[in-house]
Design an enzyme around this catalytic site. Structure first.
Site, PDB file in Angstrom:
ATOM      1  N   CYS A   1       9.963 -49.150  -6.600  1.00  0.00           N
ATOM      2  CA  CYS A   1       9.736 -47.914  -7.353  1.00  0.00           C
ATOM      3  C   CYS A   1      10.987 -47.461  -8.110  1.00  0.00           C
ATOM      4  O   CYS A   1      12.058 -47.330  -7.523  1.00  0.00           O
ATOM      5  CB  CYS A   1       9.294 -46.819  -6.385  1.00  0.00           C
ATOM      6  SG  CYS A   1       9.148 -45.220  -7.168  1.00  0.00           S
TER       7      CYS A   1
ATOM      8  N   CYS B   1      11.267 -46.621  -1.717  1.00  0.00           N
ATOM      9  CA  CYS B   1      10.410 -47.810  -1.790  1.00  0.00           C
ATOM     10  C   CYS B   1      11.054 -48.795  -2.772  1.00  0.00           C
ATOM     11  O   CYS B   1      11.496 -48.397  -3.853  1.00  0.00           O
ATOM     12  CB  CYS B   1       9.012 -47.435  -2.257  1.00  0.00           C
ATOM     13  SG  CYS B   1       8.243 -46.208  -1.195  1.00  0.00           S
TER      14      CYS B   1
ATOM     15  N   GLU C   1       9.262 -35.827 -14.674  1.00  0.00           N
ATOM     16  CA  GLU C   1       8.385 -36.377 -15.707  1.00  0.00           C
ATOM     17  C   GLU C   1       6.931 -36.215 -15.284  1.00  0.00           C
ATOM     18  O   GLU C   1       6.623 -36.245 -14.089  1.00  0.00           O
ATOM     19  CB  GLU C   1       8.689 -37.869 -15.900  1.00  0.00           C
ATOM     20  CG  GLU C   1      10.059 -38.080 -16.533  1.00  0.00           C
ATOM     21  CD  GLU C   1      10.478 -39.538 -16.620  1.00  0.00           C
ATOM     22  OE1 GLU C   1       9.835 -40.404 -16.004  1.00  0.00           O
ATOM     23  OE2 GLU C   1      11.469 -39.792 -17.311  1.00  0.00           O
TER      24      GLU C   1
ATOM     25  N   CYS D   1      13.225 -38.790  -5.255  1.00  0.00           N
ATOM     26  CA  CYS D   1      12.517 -39.073  -4.004  1.00  0.00           C
ATOM     27  C   CYS D   1      13.495 -39.694  -3.014  1.00  0.00           C
ATOM     28  O   CYS D   1      14.376 -40.454  -3.398  1.00  0.00           O
ATOM     29  CB  CYS D   1      11.362 -40.043  -4.266  1.00  0.00           C
ATOM     30  SG  CYS D   1      10.367 -40.345  -2.793  1.00  0.00           S
TER      31      CYS D   1
ATOM     32  N   CYS E   1      -0.790 -37.273 -14.545  1.00  0.00           N
ATOM     33  CA  CYS E   1      -0.070 -37.705 -13.344  1.00  0.00           C
ATOM     34  C   CYS E   1       1.117 -36.762 -13.175  1.00  0.00           C
ATOM     35  O   CYS E   1       1.962 -36.637 -14.063  1.00  0.00           O
ATOM     36  CB  CYS E   1       0.384 -39.157 -13.531  1.00  0.00           C
ATOM     37  SG  CYS E   1       1.365 -39.731 -12.149  1.00  0.00           S
TER      38      CYS E   1
ATOM     39  N   CYS F   1       2.669 -46.644 -13.543  1.00  0.00           N
ATOM     40  CA  CYS F   1       2.862 -46.423 -12.118  1.00  0.00           C
ATOM     41  C   CYS F   1       4.186 -47.009 -11.619  1.00  0.00           C
ATOM     42  O   CYS F   1       4.491 -48.168 -11.873  1.00  0.00           O
ATOM     43  CB  CYS F   1       1.689 -47.111 -11.413  1.00  0.00           C
ATOM     44  SG  CYS F   1       1.482 -46.504  -9.786  1.00  0.00           S
TER      45      CYS F   1
HETATM   46  S1  SF4 Z   1       6.751 -44.905  -4.443  1.00  0.00           S
HETATM   47 FE1  SF4 Z   1       8.608 -43.993  -5.297  1.00  0.00          FE
HETATM   48  S2  SF4 Z   1       8.138 -41.823  -5.543  1.00  0.00           S
HETATM   49 FE2  SF4 Z   1       6.578 -42.701  -4.180  1.00  0.00          FE
HETATM   50  S3  SF4 Z   1       7.407 -42.374  -2.113  1.00  0.00           S
HETATM   51 FE3  SF4 Z   1       8.103 -44.421  -2.716  1.00  0.00          FE
HETATM   52  S4  SF4 Z   1      10.134 -44.059  -3.625  1.00  0.00           S
HETATM   53 FE4  SF4 Z   1       9.090 -42.079  -3.530  1.00  0.00          FE
END
Ligand code: SF4
Length: 345
Positions: free
Chosen positions: A121, A118, A94, A114, A107, A338
């Site tokens: 996220c 995190c 995206e 990923c 963005c 975000c």
């Molecule tokens: S914030 Fe999300 S996209 Fe960014 S490094 Fe952490 S898990 Fe990966």
């Protein structure tokens, strides 16, 4: 056995020249082809109408374009547009186009999913599929530029804050940025580009050694080791001290002021004590702080800090002469804000 085609946008200029020589083509054709790919941003060989038909066919025989096709486009009331792109292998990413007054920011994603997990996220819920190619990163910008112009504006800023950790796709991200900023490419100023990382310390030093001219943002989210480790598994690999060392190195070599991104999470990192720890950490280098409003999502249980708490947090930092911006996310209702990109098409 059929020969595997190569990705034309992953070819270096030298490799393109070698191909042309091997195919008994004149070297000036390399410039023409590069201009079609990196300046005009075309996604097919047929579009290269100043090349002889035979050369276009030969290119199509040996190479392919890893173009993006829009699978779903959602526009929020504030004009923010999130596009889910289908990649040539069927995977999805995206990107988000955010309108300003006349100027737009895009963005951009750097990986499919990923691996860093995190906790706050939404992208983390996808796991990691693969790195994006140079062409796939570049084309998100080409598409955004054309959409901004269609809407009567221009693309002025690029942030690498979409899906993925850009520094774990170092070569492709830097090559794509080089193509975006090259005068014979899109010619955008590096000062209009921000790369956001969760803090891969060795690669931050590498950026400094590579003498990059774009802006660096670091997702800090806490200046307390234990809190940061609980929020971001990568913090177990690179401590706050190691990050500070890499940032000092970066600042010394590039003479720039990085930005800390700080998501305010209710009861997690938004106390006065957290603000004090952050102010102490910031004393080590010139830095500015973006306080980001958390966008609650179904992938995590965190809540956004309330306004009063946010105001006291910001006021404390400002009383220590730290530059602070409060970022209100756009495009929340279409999950384009975000930390909300999760490829839910
Ligand atoms: S914030 Fe999300 S996209 Fe960014 S490094 Fe952490 S898990 Fe990966």
């Amino acid at each position: 056995m059929t020969q595997q085609k190569e990705n034309i946008r992953s070819l270096t200029d030298a490799e393109l020249l070698t191909f042309l020589k091997a195919n008994k083509q004149q070297s000036f054709r390399a410039k023409q082809i590069s201009s079609w790919i990196w300046d005009k941003g075309v996604g097919s060989f047929e579009a290269m109408n100043n090349l002889p038909e035979a050369l276009r066919s030969s290119l199509a025989e040996h190479f392919f374009f890893d173009t993006l096709s829009a699978e779903q486009v959602q526009t929020a009331a504030d004009g923010t547009t999130k596009t889910a792109w289908k990649l040539h292998d069927g995977l999805h990413i995206e990107s988000v186009l955010i309108p300003g007054k006349e100027r737009f920011t895009v963005c951009v994603s750097s990986q499919v999913g990923c691996k860093l997990g995190c906790l706050f996220c939404a992208t983390a819920s996808l796991g990691f599929k693969r790195n994006l190619s140079v062409g796939e990163i570049f084309e998100q910008v080409v598409k955004a530029k054309s959409e901004a112009e269609k809407r009567g504006g221009s693309l002025s800023n690029i942030v690498l804050m979409g899906m993925g950790e850009p520094l774990l796709n170092y070569e492709n991200v830097l090559t794509a940025i080089a193509r975006i900023t090259a005068p014979e490419g899109m010619g955008m100023s590096p000062s209009r580009i921000t790369l956001s990382t969760v803090g891969i310390a060795p690669q931050i030093k590498q950026l400094a050694d590579d003498n990059v001219r774009f802006n660096l943002a670091l997702s800090l989210h806490s200046a307390k080791e234990e809190v940061r480790k609980a929020l971001m598994p990568i913090a177990k690999m690179y401590s706050l001290n190691e990050l500070a060392d890499s940032l000092k190195y970066f600042v010394a070599k590039t003479d720039t002021r990085p930005t800390f991104e700080y998501l305010l999470l209710k009861g997690v990192n938004d106390s006065l004590d957290d603000a004090k720890a952050l102010a102490v950490y910031c004393r080590q280098f010139p830095v500015k702080i973006n306080i980001i409003e958390y966008n609650e999502n179904k992938f995590s249980d965190f809540q956004a800090s309330d306004e009063k708490q946010r105001n006291s947090f910001v006021a404390f930092l400002e009383s220590k002469n730290i530059i602070v911006n409060v970022r209100r996310s756009k495009g929340k209702e279409i999950a384009a804000a975000c930390g909300q990109l999760a490829g839910q098409i």
